[in-house]
Each structure stands twice: as C-alpha cells, then as structure tokens.
Design a protein around this motif. Structure first.
Motif, mmCIF file in Angstrom:
data_model
loop_
_atom_site.group_PDB
_atom_site.id
_atom_site.type_symbol
_atom_site.label_atom_id
_atom_site.label_comp_id
_atom_site.label_asym_id
_atom_site.label_seq_id
_atom_site.Cartn_x
_atom_site.Cartn_y
_atom_site.Cartn_z
ATOM 1 N N LEU A 62 21.903 70.271 52.911
ATOM 2 C CA LEU A 62 21.957 70.568 51.539
ATOM 3 C C LEU A 62 23.265 69.963 50.861
ATOM 4 O O LEU A 62 24.284 69.812 51.365
ATOM 5 C CB LEU A 62 21.903 72.201 51.488
ATOM 6 C CG LEU A 62 20.854 72.918 52.399
ATOM 7 C CD1 LEU A 62 20.949 74.415 52.130
ATOM 8 C CD2 LEU A 62 19.374 72.694 51.327
ATOM 9 N N ARG A 63 23.073 69.911 49.443
ATOM 10 C CA ARG A 63 24.125 69.574 48.757
ATOM 11 C C ARG A 63 25.144 70.776 48.601
ATOM 12 O O ARG A 63 24.564 71.767 48.642
ATOM 13 C CB ARG A 63 23.652 69.045 47.146
ATOM 14 C CG ARG A 63 22.833 67.829 47.276
ATOM 15 C CD ARG A 63 22.381 67.229 45.953
ATOM 16 N NE ARG A 63 21.195 68.322 45.642
ATOM 17 C CZ ARG A 63 20.385 67.942 44.657
ATOM 18 N NH1 ARG A 63 20.677 66.899 43.638
ATOM 19 N NH2 ARG A 63 19.478 68.871 44.190
ATOM 20 N N GLU A 64 26.375 70.360 48.134
ATOM 21 C CA GLU A 64 27.462 71.432 48.031
ATOM 22 C C GLU A 64 26.702 72.479 46.782
ATOM 23 O O GLU A 64 27.058 73.777 47.172
ATOM 24 C CB GLU A 64 28.597 70.910 47.407
ATOM 25 C CG GLU A 64 29.696 71.818 47.712
ATOM 26 C CD GLU A 64 30.112 72.118 49.115
ATOM 27 O OE1 GLU A 64 30.537 73.211 49.207
ATOM 28 O OE2 GLU A 64 29.809 71.486 50.030
ATOM 29 N N GLU A 119 23.700 73.511 46.200
ATOM 30 C CA GLU A 119 22.716 74.397 46.901
ATOM 31 C C GLU A 119 23.253 75.233 48.017
ATOM 32 O O GLU A 119 23.063 76.468 48.060
ATOM 33 C CB GLU A 119 21.807 73.411 47.513
ATOM 34 C CG GLU A 119 20.855 72.804 46.595
ATOM 35 C CD GLU A 119 19.992 71.639 47.220
ATOM 36 O OE1 GLU A 119 20.400 71.273 48.538
ATOM 37 O OE2 GLU A 119 19.073 71.276 46.439
ATOM 38 N N ARG A 120 24.403 74.939 48.794
ATOM 39 C CA ARG A 120 25.261 75.623 49.729
ATOM 40 C C ARG A 120 25.764 76.757 48.917
ATOM 41 O O ARG A 120 25.619 77.804 49.579
ATOM 42 C CB ARG A 120 25.914 74.877 50.490
ATOM 43 C CG ARG A 120 25.371 73.969 51.571
ATOM 44 C CD ARG A 120 26.473 73.373 52.121
ATOM 45 N NE ARG A 120 25.655 72.067 52.921
ATOM 46 C CZ ARG A 120 26.408 71.255 53.874
ATOM 47 N NH1 ARG A 120 27.639 71.530 53.987
ATOM 48 N NH2 ARG A 120 25.706 70.502 54.450
ATOM 49 N N ARG A 121 26.494 76.670 47.676
ATOM 50 C CA ARG A 121 27.212 77.618 46.951
ATOM 51 C C ARG A 121 26.143 78.681 46.574
ATOM 52 O O ARG A 121 26.364 79.847 46.669
ATOM 53 C CB ARG A 121 27.876 76.937 45.984
ATOM 54 C CG ARG A 121 28.761 77.921 45.143
ATOM 55 C CD ARG A 121 29.368 77.194 44.060
ATOM 56 N NE ARG A 121 28.620 76.388 43.062
ATOM 57 C CZ ARG A 121 27.754 77.125 42.026
ATOM 58 N NH1 ARG A 121 27.807 78.352 42.026
ATOM 59 N NH2 ARG A 121 26.998 76.437 41.387
ATOM 60 N N ILE A 122 24.979 78.036 46.147
ATOM 61 C CA ILE A 122 24.101 79.115 45.501
ATOM 62 C C ILE A 122 23.415 80.013 46.867
ATOM 63 O O ILE A 122 23.421 81.404 46.583
ATOM 64 C CB ILE A 122 22.926 78.454 44.786
ATOM 65 C CG1 ILE A 122 23.399 77.800 43.497
ATOM 66 C CG2 ILE A 122 21.673 79.212 44.740
ATOM 67 C CD1 ILE A 122 22.409 76.874 42.822
ATOM 68 N N LEU A 123 23.337 79.494 47.694
ATOM 69 C CA LEU A 123 22.662 79.968 48.915
ATOM 70 C C LEU A 123 23.775 81.219 49.324
ATOM 71 O O LEU A 123 23.392 82.325 49.852
ATOM 72 C CB LEU A 123 22.319 79.192 50.101
ATOM 73 C CG LEU A 123 20.872 78.607 49.962
ATOM 74 C CD1 LEU A 123 20.597 77.557 51.037
ATOM 75 C CD2 LEU A 123 19.821 79.585 49.750
ATOM 76 N N ALA A 124 24.987 80.794 49.416
ATOM 77 C CA ALA A 124 25.984 81.787 49.953
ATOM 78 C C ALA A 124 26.395 82.826 48.991
ATOM 79 O O ALA A 124 26.256 83.853 49.548
ATOM 80 C CB ALA A 124 27.088 81.025 49.952
ATOM 81 N N GLU A 125 26.119 82.509 47.777
ATOM 82 C CA GLU A 125 26.099 83.936 46.637
ATOM 83 C C GLU A 125 24.851 84.795 46.852
ATOM 84 O O GLU A 125 25.154 85.927 46.829
ATOM 85 C CB GLU A 125 26.116 83.093 45.280
ATOM 86 C CG GLU A 125 27.281 82.497 44.796
ATOM 87 C CD GLU A 125 27.038 81.906 43.487
ATOM 88 O OE1 GLU A 125 25.969 82.155 42.731
ATOM 89 O OE2 GLU A 125 28.046 81.230 43.071
ATOM 90 N N ILE A 126 23.961 84.014 46.993
ATOM 91 C CA ILE A 126 22.431 85.105 47.163
ATOM 92 C C ILE A 126 22.634 85.859 48.632
ATOM 93 O O ILE A 126 22.494 87.174 48.766
ATOM 94 C CB ILE A 126 21.352 84.067 47.499
ATOM 95 C CG1 ILE A 126 20.968 83.422 46.099
ATOM 96 C CG2 ILE A 126 20.242 85.011 48.085
ATOM 97 C CD1 ILE A 126 19.995 82.475 46.266
ATOM 98 N N GLU A 127 23.381 85.165 49.675
ATOM 99 C CA GLU A 127 23.583 85.837 51.061
ATOM 100 C C GLU A 127 24.547 87.055 50.605
ATOM 101 O O GLU A 127 24.249 88.166 51.159
ATOM 102 C CB GLU A 127 23.998 84.933 51.984
ATOM 103 C CG GLU A 127 24.292 85.529 53.100
ATOM 104 C CD GLU A 127 24.655 84.611 54.414
ATOM 105 O OE1 GLU A 127 24.960 84.913 55.497
ATOM 106 O OE2 GLU A 127 24.511 83.435 54.081
ATOM 107 N N GLN A 128 25.511 86.841 49.744
ATOM 108 C CA GLN A 128 26.601 87.884 49.540
ATOM 109 C C GLN A 128 26.034 89.060 48.907
ATOM 110 O O GLN A 128 26.236 89.950 49.295
ATOM 111 C CB GLN A 128 27.937 87.260 48.881
ATOM 112 C CG GLN A 128 28.855 88.015 48.610
ATOM 113 C CD GLN A 128 29.955 87.505 47.794
ATOM 114 O OE1 GLN A 128 29.785 86.141 47.395
ATOM 115 N NE2 GLN A 128 30.978 88.199 47.720
#
Length: 97
Positions: free
Chosen positions: A3-5, A7-16
């Motif tokens: 994943l691009r950076e 996309e990783r940031r967005i997924l981390a926010e959703i997980e949080q």
C-alpha cells in the motif's frame, strides 16, 4: 501488493477509530486476521492445532477405509442361468498328442 503511505495512514486512522468506538469488535477482528506478533500473517498455535487434528482425523479415516477395502470378501461367482449346463473340462487320455 504493498500500500502507498497515504493508504496506510488512512487504514491506521480507521483502525484507531474502530478501536475507540467498539473495542470488543476491534479485538475480535484483530484476532480473526491471524497475524502473529510481528504483524505477519501465519499460523497461530490454535490454528496449527486445528490443522493437526483435521490431518489426524483424515489419516485415521483413510486407514479405516483401506482396511475395510482389503478385508472385504471377494464377490461370489454367480452360477450360469438355469437351463444351461456347465461343461466340465474334458480329460485327455494319456499318450495322445
């Protein structure tokens, strides 16, 4: 596929946010993913044990079916239909070519 950076940031926010809103569901989903402590997917102890038990059951079942196949009696020969006589082998007198 990595994943691009962004996309990783967005997924981390959703997980949080998910962890904040419903911690029980977040724990369940984290356990369901099957990631080990390094974050890499793989076998956990429970999954490995389950596969081991399934393999042993399959092995025992295969052994039982094999034993049943080889221990079954041979099929009986059916007599010829009635009205026909069974021809006996003819004896050849000794000394005749």
């Amino acid at each position: 596929m990595s994943l691009r950076e962004n996309e990783r940031r967005i997924l981390a926010e959703i997980e949080q946010r998910l962890g904040e809103e419903d911690p029980r569901l977040a724990r369940h989903l984290a356990d369901f993913g099957g990631a080990d402590q390094d974050g890499e997917p793989g076998f956990s102890g429970t999954k490995a044990f389950a596969w081991l038990v399934c393999g042993l059951i399959a092995l025992v079942l295969f052994a039982m079916l094999t034993a049943l196949y080889f221990s079954a009696p041979a099929p009986a020969r059916t007599p010829p239909p009635s009205g026909q006589q069974q021809s006996a082998p003819q004896e050849v007198p000794a000394g005749t070519p």
